[in-house]
Scaffold this motif. Structure first.
Motif, PDB file in Angstrom:
ATOM      1  N   THR A 200       0.862  -1.176   0.000  1.00 28.77           N
ATOM      2  CA  THR A 200       0.000   0.000   0.000  1.00 28.77           C
ATOM      3  C   THR A 200       0.897   1.225   0.000  1.00 28.77           C
ATOM      4  OG1 THR A 200      -0.118   0.032   2.423  1.00 28.77           O
ATOM      5  CG2 THR A 200      -1.851  -1.176   1.261  1.00 28.77           C
ATOM      6  N   VAL A 201       0.370   2.363  -0.421  1.00 27.94           N
ATOM      7  CA  VAL A 201       1.146   3.599  -0.450  1.00 27.94           C
ATOM      8  C   VAL A 201       0.857   4.398   0.812  1.00 27.94           C
ATOM      9  CG1 VAL A 201       1.521   5.781  -1.649  1.00 27.94           C
ATOM     10  CG2 VAL A 201       1.241   3.679  -2.964  1.00 27.94           C
TER      11      VAL A 201
ATOM     12  N   LEU B 180      -2.787   3.825 -10.218  1.00 25.46           N
ATOM     13  CA  LEU B 180      -2.713   4.594 -11.461  1.00 25.46           C
ATOM     14  C   LEU B 180      -3.096   3.702 -12.636  1.00 25.46           C
ATOM     15  CD1 LEU B 180      -1.791   7.313 -12.804  1.00 25.46           C
ATOM     16  CD2 LEU B 180       0.442   6.220 -13.111  1.00 25.46           C
ATOM     17  N   LYS B 181      -4.032   4.131 -13.445  1.00 26.24           N
ATOM     18  CA  LYS B 181      -4.458   3.328 -14.585  1.00 26.24           C
ATOM     19  C   LYS B 181      -3.273   3.071 -15.514  1.00 26.24           C
ATOM     20  CE  LYS B 181      -9.316   4.734 -14.691  1.00 26.24           C
ATOM     21  NZ  LYS B 181     -10.384   5.368 -15.489  1.00 26.24           N
ATOM     22  N   LYS B 182      -3.262   1.881 -16.092  1.00 26.09           N
ATOM     23  CA  LYS B 182      -2.113   1.460 -16.889  1.00 26.09           C
ATOM     24  C   LYS B 182      -1.813   2.435 -18.026  1.00 26.09           C
ATOM     25  CE  LYS B 182      -0.113  -2.679 -18.991  1.00 26.09           C
ATOM     26  NZ  LYS B 182      -0.311  -4.114 -19.292  1.00 26.09           N
ATOM     27  N   GLU B 183      -2.873   2.979 -18.630  1.00 27.01           N
ATOM     28  CA  GLU B 183      -2.641   3.875 -19.775  1.00 27.01           C
ATOM     29  C   GLU B 183      -1.957   5.179 -19.366  1.00 27.01           C
ATOM     30  OE1 GLU B 183      -7.214   4.221 -18.958  1.00 27.01           O
ATOM     31  OE2 GLU B 183      -5.620   2.697 -18.795  1.00 27.01           O
TER      32      GLU B 183
ATOM     33  N   ILE C 222       5.260   8.636 -16.881  1.00 25.76           N
ATOM     34  CA  ILE C 222       6.553   8.497 -16.217  1.00 25.76           C
ATOM     35  C   ILE C 222       7.651   8.583 -17.278  1.00 25.76           C
ATOM     36  CG2 ILE C 222       7.991   7.037 -14.746  1.00 25.76           C
ATOM     37  CD1 ILE C 222       5.389   5.633 -13.864  1.00 25.76           C
ATOM     38  N   LYS C 223       8.587   9.486 -17.096  1.00 25.15           N
ATOM     39  CA  LYS C 223       9.628   9.732 -18.091  1.00 25.15           C
ATOM     40  C   LYS C 223      10.992   9.276 -17.586  1.00 25.15           C
ATOM     41  CE  LYS C 223       6.621  11.608 -20.800  1.00 25.15           C
ATOM     42  NZ  LYS C 223       6.122  10.843 -21.961  1.00 25.15           N
TER      43      LYS C 223
ATOM     44  N   PHE D 186       9.502   1.246  -9.447  1.00 25.16           N
ATOM     45  CA  PHE D 186       8.247   0.951  -8.765  1.00 25.16           C
ATOM     46  C   PHE D 186       7.969  -0.544  -8.811  1.00 25.16           C
ATOM     47  CE2 PHE D 186       7.084   5.341 -10.246  1.00 25.16           C
ATOM     48  CZ  PHE D 186       6.893   5.906  -8.996  1.00 25.16           C
ATOM     49  N   ILE D 187       7.333  -1.045  -7.759  1.00 27.16           N
ATOM     50  CA  ILE D 187       6.665  -2.343  -7.811  1.00 27.16           C
ATOM     51  C   ILE D 187       5.172  -2.067  -7.791  1.00 27.16           C
ATOM     52  CG2 ILE D 187       6.127  -4.441  -6.519  1.00 27.16           C
ATOM     53  CD1 ILE D 187       8.992  -4.530  -5.575  1.00 27.16           C
TER      54      ILE D 187
END
Length: 228
Positions: free
Chosen positions: A11-12, A21-24, A29-30, A186-187
């Motif tokens: 959990t965050v 966050l939706k996959k699309e 993220i850059k 990120f995981i």
């Protein structure tokens, strides 16, 4: 946070909630590298693979294609077979399943075949007996769990958390030699994101090209790598 959820899922505690966050939108993220890319490494069909490993069965390379051809008589697409397979594993009723199936398929028969192949009824019985005896159940790694609303779901989801950590630990060891060019960032449950320089892309592909062996379950878990 590693301990806030009952199953062990991350959990965050603060900051951007990458976990929902939706996959699309992950493309926002850059990379920090010039011409670098963000890659996502997913564990393929994690929880169905755990169910088969626990049952002591041989695991097909492509579980959903196997379901499509061997359990569903090649009468649906692979995408549909995935949805149907997961629905059966996670306790879908005959009525609910019938809404997802072509009219020519019998929902009772499909439910029986898939649950039998994945040994779901036996797993449910074993977990229920464990709960009656101990007052809790244990996942495949011995983590103590409350059974919640669905005892099989809770077992598979929590076991999937620990398998994921073991797989990602192995991947991160495999990239040690070029860790300055390939950074884990990120995981996201059963996926890990990497920020990769253009020079390290082939190295990451090589490091994730083979299935990861998980000794606890005596099973291999393949990785799907794709650009975010």
């Amino acid at each position: 946070n590693l301990i806030k959820s009952s199953t062990g899922r991350l959990t965050v505690s603060s900051g951007p909630n990458i976990l929902i966050l939706k996959k699309e939108y992950r493309k926002l993220i850059k990379s920090r590298f010039n011409n670098g890319k963000i890659f996502q490494a997913d564990i393929v069909s994690l929880e169905p693979r755990i169910a088969l490993a626990v049952a002591g069965k041989e695991i097909p390379e492509d579980i959903y294609e196997f379901s499509r051809t061997e359990l569903l008589n090649s009468s649906v697409t692979r995408k549909e077979a995935k949805i149907i397979t997961l629905s059966c594993i996670y306790g879908s009723s005959e009525w609910a399943l019938s809404k997802q199936l072509p009219a020519r398929l019998n929902s009772k028969d499909v439910l029986r075949r898939i649950r039998s192949y994945f040994n779901i009824d036996e797993l449910e019985k074993s977990l229920t007996e464990e709960y009656m005896k101990l007052g809790y159940i244990k996942n495949a790694y011995g983590r103590h769990l409350d059974p919640g609303d669905s005892i099989v779901n809770r077992f598979l989801q929590s076991s999937g958390v620990d398998v994921s950590f073991e797989v990602f630990e192995d991947i991160n060891k495999n990239i040690t030699n070029f860790k300055d060019e390939c950074l884990p960032i990120f995981i996201i449950h059963d996926a890990e994101l990497f920020d990769v320089s253009s020079e390290a892309i082939d190295k990451l592909k090589s490091a994730t090209s083979k299935s990861i062996y998980v000794k606890t379950l005596d099973a291999h878990f393949p990785i799907k790598l794709e650009v975010v």
